[in-house]
Design a protein around this motif. Structure first.
Motif, PDB file in Angstrom:
ATOM      1  N   TYR A  19       8.842   5.318   7.841  1.00 54.31           N
ATOM      2  CA  TYR A  19       8.648   6.289   6.766  1.00 54.31           C
ATOM      3  C   TYR A  19       9.119   5.738   5.419  1.00 54.31           C
ATOM      4  CZ  TYR A  19       7.044   9.738  10.081  1.00 54.31           C
ATOM      5  OH  TYR A  19       6.311  10.392  11.037  1.00 54.31           O
ATOM      6  N   VAL A  20      10.210   4.979   5.407  1.00 56.20           N
ATOM      7  CA  VAL A  20      10.659   4.349   4.164  1.00 56.20           C
ATOM      8  C   VAL A  20       9.574   3.410   3.634  1.00 56.20           C
ATOM      9  CG1 VAL A  20      12.272   2.620   3.210  1.00 56.20           C
ATOM     10  CG2 VAL A  20      13.152   4.553   4.542  1.00 56.20           C
ATOM     11  N   GLN A  21       9.029   2.587   4.528  1.00 59.77           N
ATOM     12  CA  GLN A  21       8.003   1.637   4.092  1.00 59.77           C
ATOM     13  C   GLN A  21       6.760   2.371   3.588  1.00 59.77           C
ATOM     14  OE1 GLN A  21       8.091  -1.305   3.005  1.00 59.77           O
ATOM     15  NE2 GLN A  21       7.804  -2.691   4.734  1.00 59.77           N
ATOM     16  N   GLY A  22       6.324   3.372   4.321  1.00 63.24           N
ATOM     17  CA  GLY A  22       5.129   4.118   3.924  1.00 63.24           C
ATOM     18  C   GLY A  22       5.298   4.844   2.608  1.00 63.24           C
ATOM     19  N   VAL A  23       6.434   5.498   2.420  1.00 66.51           N
ATOM     20  CA  VAL A  23       6.689   6.222   1.177  1.00 66.51           C
ATOM     21  C   VAL A  23       6.797   5.234   0.014  1.00 66.51           C
ATOM     22  CG1 VAL A  23       8.343   7.686  -0.071  1.00 66.51           C
ATOM     23  CG2 VAL A  23       7.724   8.238   2.300  1.00 66.51           C
ATOM     24  N   SER A  24       7.457   4.106   0.234  1.00 67.45           N
ATOM     25  CA  SER A  24       7.568   3.102  -0.826  1.00 67.45           C
ATOM     26  C   SER A  24       6.190   2.571  -1.227  1.00 67.45           C
ATOM     27  CB  SER A  24       8.472   1.946  -0.389  1.00 67.45           C
ATOM     28  OG  SER A  24       8.614   1.013  -1.436  1.00 67.45           O
ATOM     29  N   LEU A  25       5.352   2.316  -0.240  1.00 65.12           N
ATOM     30  CA  LEU A  25       3.991   1.848  -0.536  1.00 65.12           C
ATOM     31  C   LEU A  25       3.212   2.887  -1.343  1.00 65.12           C
ATOM     32  CD1 LEU A  25       3.188   0.236   2.926  1.00 65.12           C
ATOM     33  CD2 LEU A  25       3.236  -0.999   0.739  1.00 65.12           C
ATOM     34  N   ALA A  26       3.367   4.153  -0.970  1.00 63.20           N
ATOM     35  CA  ALA A  26       2.624   5.223  -1.637  1.00 63.20           C
ATOM     36  C   ALA A  26       3.159   5.527  -3.040  1.00 63.20           C
ATOM     37  CB  ALA A  26       2.658   6.492  -0.785  1.00 63.20           C
ATOM     38  N   VAL A  27       4.465   5.552  -3.184  1.00 56.19           N
ATOM     39  CA  VAL A  27       5.080   5.981  -4.435  1.00 56.19           C
ATOM     40  C   VAL A  27       5.302   4.817  -5.406  1.00 56.19           C
ATOM     41  CG1 VAL A  27       7.165   7.021  -5.433  1.00 56.19           C
ATOM     42  CG2 VAL A  27       6.182   7.971  -3.356  1.00 56.19           C
ATOM     43  N   ASN A  28       5.774   3.694  -4.879  1.00 60.55           N
ATOM     44  CA  ASN A  28       6.132   2.553  -5.735  1.00 60.55           C
ATOM     45  C   ASN A  28       5.085   1.436  -5.716  1.00 60.55           C
ATOM     46  OD1 ASN A  28       8.586   3.815  -6.367  1.00 60.55           O
ATOM     47  ND2 ASN A  28       9.587   2.914  -4.594  1.00 60.55           N
ATOM     48  N   ASN A  29       4.070   1.585  -4.868  1.00 57.65           N
ATOM     49  CA  ASN A  29       3.014   0.581  -4.727  1.00 57.65           C
ATOM     50  C   ASN A  29       3.571  -0.786  -4.324  1.00 57.65           C
ATOM     51  OD1 ASN A  29       0.273  -0.064  -4.698  1.00 57.65           O
ATOM     52  ND2 ASN A  29       0.355  -0.911  -6.758  1.00 57.65           N
ATOM     53  N   GLU A  30       4.664  -0.756  -3.555  1.00 61.82           N
ATOM     54  CA  GLU A  30       5.260  -2.002  -3.057  1.00 61.82           C
ATOM     55  C   GLU A  30       6.051  -1.724  -1.786  1.00 61.82           C
ATOM     56  OE1 GLU A  30       7.604  -3.195  -6.422  1.00 61.82           O
ATOM     57  OE2 GLU A  30       9.310  -1.961  -5.833  1.00 61.82           O
ATOM     58  N   LYS A  31       6.196  -2.789  -0.984  1.00 62.30           N
ATOM     59  CA  LYS A  31       6.985  -2.678   0.234  1.00 62.30           C
ATOM     60  C   LYS A  31       8.466  -2.541  -0.118  1.00 62.30           C
ATOM     61  CE  LYS A  31       5.731  -5.335   3.785  1.00 62.30           C
ATOM     62  NZ  LYS A  31       5.378  -6.537   4.577  1.00 62.30           N
ATOM     63  N   ALA A  32       9.178  -1.762   0.666  1.00 63.76           N
ATOM     64  CA  ALA A  32      10.626  -1.637   0.487  1.00 63.76           C
ATOM     65  C   ALA A  32      11.337  -2.836   1.104  1.00 63.76           C
ATOM     66  CB  ALA A  32      11.131  -0.348   1.127  1.00 63.76           C
ATOM     67  N   PHE A  33      10.758  -3.391   2.183  1.00 69.23           N
ATOM     68  CA  PHE A  33      11.332  -4.543   2.879  1.00 69.23           C
ATOM     69  C   PHE A  33      10.197  -5.414   3.406  1.00 69.23           C
ATOM     70  CE2 PHE A  33      11.403  -0.793   5.638  1.00 69.23           C
ATOM     71  CZ  PHE A  33      10.658  -1.215   6.734  1.00 69.23           C
ATOM     72  N   PRO A  34      10.461  -6.722   3.568  1.00 67.62           N
ATOM     73  CA  PRO A  34       9.380  -7.655   3.908  1.00 67.62           C
ATOM     74  C   PRO A  34       8.955  -7.648   5.378  1.00 67.62           C
ATOM     75  CG  PRO A  34      11.440  -8.858   3.652  1.00 67.62           C
ATOM     76  CD  PRO A  34      11.716  -7.419   3.270  1.00 67.62           C
ATOM     77  N   GLU A  35       9.809  -7.187   6.269  1.00 66.89           N
ATOM     78  CA  GLU A  35       9.508  -7.252   7.694  1.00 66.89           C
ATOM     79  C   GLU A  35       8.297  -6.386   8.052  1.00 66.89           C
ATOM     80  OE1 GLU A  35      13.948  -8.001   7.303  1.00 66.89           O
ATOM     81  OE2 GLU A  35      12.503  -6.641   6.414  1.00 66.89           O
ATOM     82  N   ASP A  36       7.521  -6.874   9.028  1.00 66.07           N
ATOM     83  CA  ASP A  36       6.358  -6.125   9.501  1.00 66.07           C
ATOM     84  C   ASP A  36       6.786  -4.936  10.343  1.00 66.07           C
ATOM     85  OD1 ASP A  36       4.365  -7.805   8.424  1.00 66.07           O
ATOM     86  OD2 ASP A  36       4.507  -9.180  10.126  1.00 66.07           O
ATOM     87  N   ILE A  37       5.939  -3.918  10.349  1.00 71.16           N
ATOM     88  CA  ILE A  37       6.109  -2.782  11.248  1.00 71.16           C
ATOM     89  C   ILE A  37       5.025  -2.904  12.304  1.00 71.16           C
ATOM     90  CG2 ILE A  37       6.044  -0.268  11.460  1.00 71.16           C
ATOM     91  CD1 ILE A  37       7.356  -0.101   8.769  1.00 71.16           C
ATOM     92  N   LEU A  38       5.457  -2.866  13.546  1.00 75.34           N
ATOM     93  CA  LEU A  38       4.554  -3.055  14.675  1.00 75.34           C
ATOM     94  C   LEU A  38       4.262  -1.723  15.351  1.00 75.34           C
ATOM     95  CD1 LEU A  38       6.432  -6.145  16.152  1.00 75.34           C
ATOM     96  CD2 LEU A  38       4.405  -6.172  14.686  1.00 75.34           C
ATOM     97  N   ALA A  39       3.077  -1.623  15.939  1.00 72.68           N
ATOM     98  CA  ALA A  39       2.690  -0.425  16.694  1.00 72.68           C
ATOM     99  C   ALA A  39       3.091  -0.638  18.155  1.00 72.68           C
ATOM    100  CB  ALA A  39       1.195  -0.182  16.571  1.00 72.68           C
ATOM    101  N   TRP A  40       4.293  -0.250  18.488  1.00 71.87           N
ATOM    102  CA  TRP A  40       4.778  -0.393  19.856  1.00 71.87           C
ATOM    103  C   TRP A  40       4.509   0.887  20.637  1.00 71.87           C
ATOM    104  CZ3 TRP A  40      10.146  -3.294  19.750  1.00 71.87           C
ATOM    105  CH2 TRP A  40       9.920  -4.620  19.398  1.00 71.87           C
ATOM    106  N   LYS A  41       4.694   0.803  21.933  1.00 70.07           N
ATOM    107  CA  LYS A  41       4.422   1.929  22.830  1.00 70.07           C
ATOM    108  C   LYS A  41       5.111   3.220  22.368  1.00 70.07           C
ATOM    109  CE  LYS A  41       4.987   3.282  27.665  1.00 70.07           C
ATOM    110  NZ  LYS A  41       5.481   2.860  28.986  1.00 70.07           N
TER     111      LYS A  41
END
Length: 155
Positions: free
Chosen positions: A39-61
């Motif tokens: 949620y931090v990454q998604g909100v940062s992308l939406a509001v600030n147009n940038e990633k909050a942190f460089p690490e990838d987010i994976l779709a795990w089970k």
């Protein structure tokens, strides 16, 4: 851009303070913090147009995950633990950045009271996790589009 572990430490410090303040606060778990990072990454992308942190987010089970966080806390249920000076420094570093502080506090206010299982179920109904093949990286463009349309209230 800060590393994901700095945000984990922000949530750990916040959780530790809440546990001291309120009788019924549950300790932070690895599963819960990984959903909060999503949620931090998604909100940062939406509001600030940038990633909050460089690490990838994976779709795990069990929903969105950050592999580095999983590796650090593997096998540990409660990740709040004892708060060190470095943890406090990470907390203040994020709090002192107006854009990141706004994002992380908004995520805490909106999702911090939900359990890890509630957050897992919630993310399982969201487009970024649904449209990403299991174990693959959730694309930042998919996250940004979804968060702009569904999560962030644009004023």
């Amino acid at each position: 851009m800060k590393e994901a572990m700095k945000f984990v430490n922000w949530f750990r410090v916040h959780n530790n303070a809440d546990m001291k303040r309120y009788d019924f606060t549950e300790p932070l778990t690895q599963m819960k913090v990984m959903k909060l990072l999503y949620y931090v990454q998604g909100v940062s992308l939406a509001v600030n147009n940038e990633k909050a942190f460089p690490e990838d987010i994976l779709a795990w089970k069990y929903g969105p995950a950050v592999e580095e966080v999983h590796k650090k806390y593997i096998g540990r249920r409660n990740i709040t633990g004892t708060i060190s000076q470095k943890d406090l420094d990470d907390y203040h570093e994020i709090e002192d950045d107006p854009k990141l502080s706004a994002v992380v506090n908004a995520v805490q206010d909106s999702f911090g009271d939900k359990s890890a299982v509630e957050l897992m179920h919630q993310t399982h109904h969201e487009v970024p996790w649904l449209k990403t093949q299991q174990s693959n990286v959730i694309s930042t463009s998919l996250m940004k589009d979804f968060f702009l349309k569904e999560i962030v209230e644009v004023k």
